[in-house]
Design a protein around this motif. Structure first.
Motif, mmCIF file in Angstrom:
data_model
loop_
_atom_site.group_PDB
_atom_site.id
_atom_site.type_symbol
_atom_site.label_atom_id
_atom_site.label_comp_id
_atom_site.label_asym_id
_atom_site.label_seq_id
_atom_site.Cartn_x
_atom_site.Cartn_y
_atom_site.Cartn_z
ATOM 1 N N GLU A 57 -1.080 15.287 5.834
ATOM 2 C CA GLU A 57 -1.889 14.146 6.271
ATOM 3 C C GLU A 57 -1.983 13.073 5.196
ATOM 4 O OE1 GLU A 57 -5.560 16.130 7.108
ATOM 5 O OE2 GLU A 57 -4.883 16.754 9.098
ATOM 6 N N PHE A 58 -2.088 11.825 5.662
ATOM 7 C CA PHE A 58 -2.371 10.718 4.757
ATOM 8 C C PHE A 58 -3.130 9.643 5.515
ATOM 9 C CE2 PHE A 58 1.775 9.570 6.530
ATOM 10 C CZ PHE A 58 1.605 8.233 6.861
ATOM 11 N N ALA A 59 -3.788 8.791 4.746
ATOM 12 C CA ALA A 59 -4.531 7.668 5.325
ATOM 13 C C ALA A 59 -4.341 6.456 4.430
ATOM 14 C CB ALA A 59 -6.013 8.013 5.435
ATOM 15 N N LEU A 60 -4.193 5.318 5.068
ATOM 16 C CA LEU A 60 -4.084 4.048 4.350
ATOM 17 C C LEU A 60 -5.051 3.052 4.972
ATOM 18 C CD1 LEU A 60 -0.207 3.812 4.088
ATOM 19 C CD2 LEU A 60 -1.762 3.870 2.156
ATOM 20 N N HIS A 61 -5.801 2.358 4.131
ATOM 21 C CA HIS A 61 -6.691 1.290 4.577
ATOM 22 C C HIS A 61 -6.007 -0.036 4.276
ATOM 23 C CE1 HIS A 61 -10.363 3.648 5.330
ATOM 24 N NE2 HIS A 61 -9.835 4.463 4.434
ATOM 25 N N VAL A 62 -5.849 -0.855 5.305
ATOM 26 C CA VAL A 62 -5.231 -2.168 5.152
ATOM 27 C C VAL A 62 -6.124 -3.195 5.848
ATOM 28 C CG1 VAL A 62 -2.884 -1.235 5.000
ATOM 29 C CG2 VAL A 62 -3.814 -1.861 7.228
ATOM 30 N N PRO A 63 -5.999 -4.483 5.529
ATOM 31 C CA PRO A 63 -6.808 -5.493 6.223
ATOM 32 C C PRO A 63 -6.452 -5.562 7.716
ATOM 33 C CG PRO A 63 -5.924 -6.368 4.178
ATOM 34 C CD PRO A 63 -5.246 -5.049 4.411
ATOM 35 N N GLU A 64 -7.450 -5.883 8.526
ATOM 36 C CA GLU A 64 -7.235 -6.044 9.962
ATOM 37 C C GLU A 64 -6.447 -7.317 10.257
ATOM 38 O OE1 GLU A 64 -11.169 -6.112 11.651
ATOM 39 O OE2 GLU A 64 -11.088 -3.981 12.078
ATOM 40 N N ASN A 65 -6.081 -7.457 11.521
ATOM 41 C CA ASN A 65 -5.483 -8.679 12.074
ATOM 42 C C ASN A 65 -4.112 -9.022 11.508
ATOM 43 O OD1 ASN A 65 -7.707 -9.098 13.788
ATOM 44 N ND2 ASN A 65 -8.840 -9.974 12.086
ATOM 45 N N ALA A 66 -3.264 -8.018 11.404
ATOM 46 C CA ALA A 66 -1.878 -8.235 10.998
ATOM 47 C C ALA A 66 -1.027 -7.129 11.618
ATOM 48 C CB ALA A 66 -1.748 -8.225 9.483
ATOM 49 N N VAL A 67 0.266 -7.325 11.577
ATOM 50 C CA VAL A 67 1.200 -6.289 12.008
ATOM 51 C C VAL A 67 1.919 -5.816 10.745
ATOM 52 C CG1 VAL A 67 3.181 -5.728 13.453
ATOM 53 C CG2 VAL A 67 1.450 -7.334 14.282
ATOM 54 N N TYR A 68 1.986 -4.504 10.581
ATOM 55 C CA TYR A 68 2.515 -3.900 9.371
ATOM 56 C C TYR A 68 3.741 -3.050 9.680
ATOM 57 C CZ TYR A 68 -2.004 -5.146 7.445
ATOM 58 O OH TYR A 68 -3.106 -5.844 7.039
ATOM 59 N N THR A 69 4.564 -2.867 8.660
ATOM 60 C CA THR A 69 5.658 -1.904 8.728
ATOM 61 C C THR A 69 5.235 -0.688 7.919
ATOM 62 O OG1 THR A 69 7.339 -3.621 8.922
ATOM 63 C CG2 THR A 69 8.073 -1.455 8.164
ATOM 64 N N LEU A 70 5.287 0.478 8.562
ATOM 65 C CA LEU A 70 5.010 1.751 7.904
ATOM 66 C C LEU A 70 6.353 2.432 7.661
ATOM 67 C CD1 LEU A 70 3.242 4.189 7.024
ATOM 68 C CD2 LEU A 70 3.260 4.894 9.436
ATOM 69 N N TRP A 107 0.855 -1.183 0.000
ATOM 70 C CA TRP A 107 0.000 0.000 0.000
ATOM 71 C C TRP A 107 0.889 1.229 0.000
ATOM 72 C CZ3 TRP A 107 -0.498 -4.197 3.216
ATOM 73 C CH2 TRP A 107 -1.608 -5.005 2.990
ATOM 74 N N GLU A 108 0.449 2.267 -0.724
ATOM 75 C CA GLU A 108 1.283 3.453 -0.863
ATOM 76 C C GLU A 108 0.418 4.689 -1.056
ATOM 77 O OE1 GLU A 108 4.671 5.016 -3.988
ATOM 78 O OE2 GLU A 108 4.442 2.867 -3.652
ATOM 79 N N THR A 109 0.874 5.805 -0.516
ATOM 80 C CA THR A 109 0.200 7.085 -0.698
ATOM 81 C C THR A 109 1.190 8.202 -0.405
ATOM 82 O OG1 THR A 109 -1.813 8.343 -0.204
ATOM 83 C CG2 THR A 109 -0.699 7.314 1.662
ATOM 84 N N GLU A 110 0.746 9.453 -0.538
ATOM 85 C CA GLU A 110 1.561 10.624 -0.198
ATOM 86 C C GLU A 110 0.760 11.543 0.709
ATOM 87 O OE1 GLU A 110 3.165 12.864 -3.419
ATOM 88 O OE2 GLU A 110 4.518 11.253 -4.028
ATOM 89 N N SER A 111 1.489 12.275 1.547
ATOM 90 C CA SER A 111 0.811 13.241 2.410
ATOM 91 C C SER A 111 0.319 14.420 1.569
ATOM 92 C CB SER A 111 1.750 13.719 3.526
ATOM 93 O OG SER A 111 2.889 14.354 3.005
ATOM 94 N N ASP A 112 -0.805 14.970 1.975
ATOM 95 C CA ASP A 112 -1.418 16.072 1.236
ATOM 96 C C ASP A 112 -0.835 17.421 1.670
ATOM 97 O OD1 ASP A 112 -2.578 16.639 3.707
ATOM 98 O OD2 ASP A 112 -4.583 15.973 3.128
#
Length: 132
Positions: A84-97, A75-80
């Motif tokens: 600010e930015f927002a990312l939607h990812v599936p629940e029940n996992a640990v992610y690296t941002l 998943w990828e995005t840029e701050s506005d």
């Protein structure tokens, strides 16, 4: 002024045309309802604001996420304009941002999406070469 040829439509022809339109509309509605009923993985929202060392927001910071241990960013995005930015990812996992911005050191943090459905982060980016 209307120029054309009159078309004679019988009552039966009108009814058939109307029924055809209704049937097509009903099939579209059934298809849309079937699509909406498909089970979808619940979302986890990562909402963040990137700040610089002076407390100003950082526009255009590139944010990427992947499941911890994976090498490919999913998943990828840029701050506005407000950083600010927002990312939607599936629940029940640990992610690296990971957040990269020109002139700043790479920011990296693990995000746990196993206990809640949202996390709000204030990211303080450090200028390249140090800073406060």
């Amino acid at each position: 002024m209307w120029v054309g040829y009159p078309v004679k439509v019988s009552h039966a022809g009108f009814v058939v045309a109307l029924l055809s339109i209704c049937a097509v509309a009903a099939m579209g509605a059934a298809s849309a309802a079937g699509s909406a009923q498909k089970t979808r993985e619940p979302d986890f929202l990562v909402y963040a604001t990137a700040f610089n060392d002076k407390g100003y927001t950082v526009q255009g910071a590139r944010a990427r996420m992947s499941v911890v241990g994976e090498t490919k960013w999913r998943w990828e995005t840029e701050s506005d304009d407000e950083g600010e930015f927002a990312l939607h990812v599936p629940e029940n996992a640990v992610y690296t941002l990971r957040v990269d911005a020109k002139g700043y050191q790479t920011f990296s943090e693990d995000v746990d999406a196993t206990h809640t459905d949202r996390v709000d982060l204030a990211l303080h980016l450090v200028p390249v070469g140090g800073g406060k």
